[in-house]
Design a protein around this motif. Sequence first.
Motif, mmCIF file in Angstrom:
data_model
loop_
_atom_site.group_PDB
_atom_site.id
_atom_site.type_symbol
_atom_site.label_atom_id
_atom_site.label_comp_id
_atom_site.label_asym_id
_atom_site.label_seq_id
_atom_site.Cartn_x
_atom_site.Cartn_y
_atom_site.Cartn_z
ATOM 1 N N MET A 75 0.854 -1.180 0.000
ATOM 2 C CA MET A 75 0.000 0.000 0.000
ATOM 3 C C MET A 75 0.896 1.238 0.000
ATOM 4 O O MET A 75 1.764 1.376 0.835
ATOM 5 N N ASP A 76 0.658 2.103 -0.930
ATOM 6 C CA ASP A 76 1.426 3.343 -1.053
ATOM 7 C C ASP A 76 1.018 4.344 0.014
ATOM 8 O O ASP A 76 -0.055 4.267 0.593
ATOM 9 N N SER A 77 1.864 5.305 0.242
ATOM 10 C CA SER A 77 1.490 6.371 1.169
ATOM 11 C C SER A 77 0.376 7.229 0.580
ATOM 12 O O SER A 77 -0.418 7.816 1.317
ATOM 13 N N ILE A 78 0.297 7.281 -0.757
ATOM 14 C CA ILE A 78 -0.787 8.042 -1.397
ATOM 15 C C ILE A 78 -2.131 7.403 -1.066
ATOM 16 O O ILE A 78 -3.107 8.099 -0.762
ATOM 17 N N ASP A 79 -2.199 6.062 -1.088
ATOM 18 C CA ASP A 79 -3.440 5.375 -0.742
ATOM 19 C C ASP A 79 -3.843 5.657 0.703
ATOM 20 O O ASP A 79 -5.019 5.862 0.996
ATOM 21 N N ILE A 80 -2.872 5.660 1.580
ATOM 22 C CA ILE A 80 -3.161 5.926 2.981
ATOM 23 C C ILE A 80 -3.724 7.332 3.153
ATOM 24 O O ILE A 80 -4.714 7.542 3.856
ATOM 25 N N PHE A 81 -3.121 8.298 2.469
ATOM 26 C CA PHE A 81 -3.600 9.669 2.583
ATOM 27 C C PHE A 81 -4.977 9.848 1.948
ATOM 28 O O PHE A 81 -5.775 10.662 2.408
ATOM 29 N N ILE A 82 -5.268 9.086 0.908
ATOM 30 C CA ILE A 82 -6.603 9.152 0.311
ATOM 31 C C ILE A 82 -7.635 8.622 1.298
ATOM 32 O O ILE A 82 -8.712 9.201 1.466
ATOM 33 N N PHE A 83 -7.325 7.514 1.985
ATOM 34 C CA PHE A 83 -8.246 6.982 2.988
ATOM 35 C C PHE A 83 -8.428 7.955 4.147
ATOM 36 O O PHE A 83 -9.533 8.132 4.660
ATOM 37 N N ILE A 84 -7.358 8.590 4.566
ATOM 38 C CA ILE A 84 -7.454 9.582 5.636
ATOM 39 C C ILE A 84 -8.313 10.763 5.187
ATOM 40 O O ILE A 84 -9.169 11.248 5.931
ATOM 41 N N ALA A 85 -8.111 11.220 3.946
ATOM 42 C CA ALA A 85 -8.900 12.335 3.417
ATOM 43 C C ALA A 85 -10.381 11.966 3.342
ATOM 44 O O ALA A 85 -11.255 12.772 3.688
ATOM 45 N N GLU A 86 -10.678 10.737 2.886
ATOM 46 C CA GLU A 86 -12.070 10.305 2.825
ATOM 47 C C GLU A 86 -12.694 10.261 4.220
ATOM 48 O O GLU A 86 -13.845 10.659 4.410
ATOM 49 N N GLY A 87 -11.941 9.773 5.183
ATOM 50 C CA GLY A 87 -12.438 9.744 6.557
ATOM 51 C C GLY A 87 -12.708 11.127 7.100
ATOM 52 O O GLY A 87 -13.728 11.367 7.762
ATOM 53 N N LEU A 88 -11.804 12.055 6.826
ATOM 54 C CA LEU A 88 -12.000 13.429 7.295
ATOM 55 C C LEU A 88 -13.194 14.091 6.620
ATOM 56 O O LEU A 88 -13.921 14.869 7.249
ATOM 57 N N ILE A 89 -13.419 13.791 5.352
ATOM 58 C CA ILE A 89 -14.582 14.340 4.652
ATOM 59 C C ILE A 89 -15.864 13.802 5.270
ATOM 60 O O ILE A 89 -16.826 14.552 5.499
ATOM 61 N N ILE A 90 -15.889 12.506 5.584
ATOM 62 C CA ILE A 90 -17.079 11.916 6.197
ATOM 63 C C ILE A 90 -17.320 12.511 7.579
ATOM 64 O O ILE A 90 -18.454 12.870 7.926
ATOM 65 N N ILE A 91 -16.264 12.647 8.368
ATOM 66 C CA ILE A 91 -16.403 13.242 9.698
ATOM 67 C C ILE A 91 -16.888 14.688 9.587
ATOM 68 O O ILE A 91 -17.774 15.123 10.319
ATOM 69 N N GLY A 92 -16.337 15.444 8.646
ATOM 70 C CA GLY A 92 -16.756 16.829 8.451
ATOM 71 C C GLY A 92 -18.203 16.938 8.027
ATOM 72 O O GLY A 92 -18.940 17.816 8.489
ATOM 73 N N ALA A 93 -18.638 16.037 7.142
ATOM 74 C CA ALA A 93 -20.035 16.067 6.698
ATOM 75 C C ALA A 93 -20.980 15.745 7.844
ATOM 76 O O ALA A 93 -22.026 16.389 8.009
ATOM 77 N N ILE A 94 -20.617 14.755 8.651
ATOM 78 C CA ILE A 94 -21.459 14.402 9.796
ATOM 79 C C ILE A 94 -21.529 15.561 10.783
ATOM 80 O O ILE A 94 -22.612 15.921 11.270
ATOM 81 N N LEU A 95 -20.388 16.170 11.079
ATOM 82 C CA LEU A 95 -20.382 17.289 12.015
ATOM 83 C C LEU A 95 -21.131 18.504 11.453
ATOM 84 O O LEU A 95 -21.770 19.239 12.212
ATOM 85 N N ALA A 96 -21.064 18.705 10.139
ATOM 86 C CA ALA A 96 -21.779 19.828 9.529
ATOM 87 C C ALA A 96 -23.288 19.655 9.639
ATOM 88 O O ALA A 96 -24.036 20.634 9.626
ATOM 89 N N ILE A 97 -23.748 18.431 9.749
ATOM 90 C CA ILE A 97 -25.181 18.187 9.903
ATOM 91 C C ILE A 97 -25.583 18.166 11.373
ATOM 92 O O ILE A 97 -26.603 18.751 11.765
ATOM 93 N N VAL A 98 -24.792 17.518 12.208
ATOM 94 C CA VAL A 98 -25.176 17.298 13.607
ATOM 95 C C VAL A 98 -25.013 18.555 14.465
ATOM 96 O O VAL A 98 -25.879 18.858 15.292
ATOM 97 N N MET A 99 -23.932 19.294 14.294
ATOM 98 C CA MET A 99 -23.676 20.443 15.165
ATOM 99 C C MET A 99 -24.753 21.526 15.082
ATOM 100 O O MET A 99 -25.195 22.032 16.114
#
Length: 109
Positions: free
Chosen positions: A1-25
């Motif tokens: 697994m490349d470091s680029i793949d890891i960063f893409i997964f981290i970015a996707e996770g942060l986007i999901i967390i941000g979307a959830i917080l943008a709705i819930v807060m």
Amino acid sequence: MDSIDIFIFIAEGLIIIGAILAIVMPLIKSLGNPSSLVKTGMGVAALAVVFFIAYSMADSEVLPKFAAEPFNLTPGLSKFVGGSLLTTYALFLIAIVGIVFTEINKAIK
């Protein structure tokens, strides 16, 4: 697994967390002021009305080249995409009219 793949997964996770917080807060914040929920509900209902008007005006025709393998576009999906585009155009026009009206109103006062 490349470091680029890891960063893409981290970015996707942060986007999901941000979307959830943008709705819930805002929902948590508005529990202290229920009248703001009514105004938000009216805004969402107005957007839904604009979408359903645009959806009913949209065409469900699919050209043969878009019904083929790379796109697999169905008449229902074509109508949904057309309704979404018409909604975008209508909201853009409403925003421009609102801006012009506000500026004219401020110039008169």
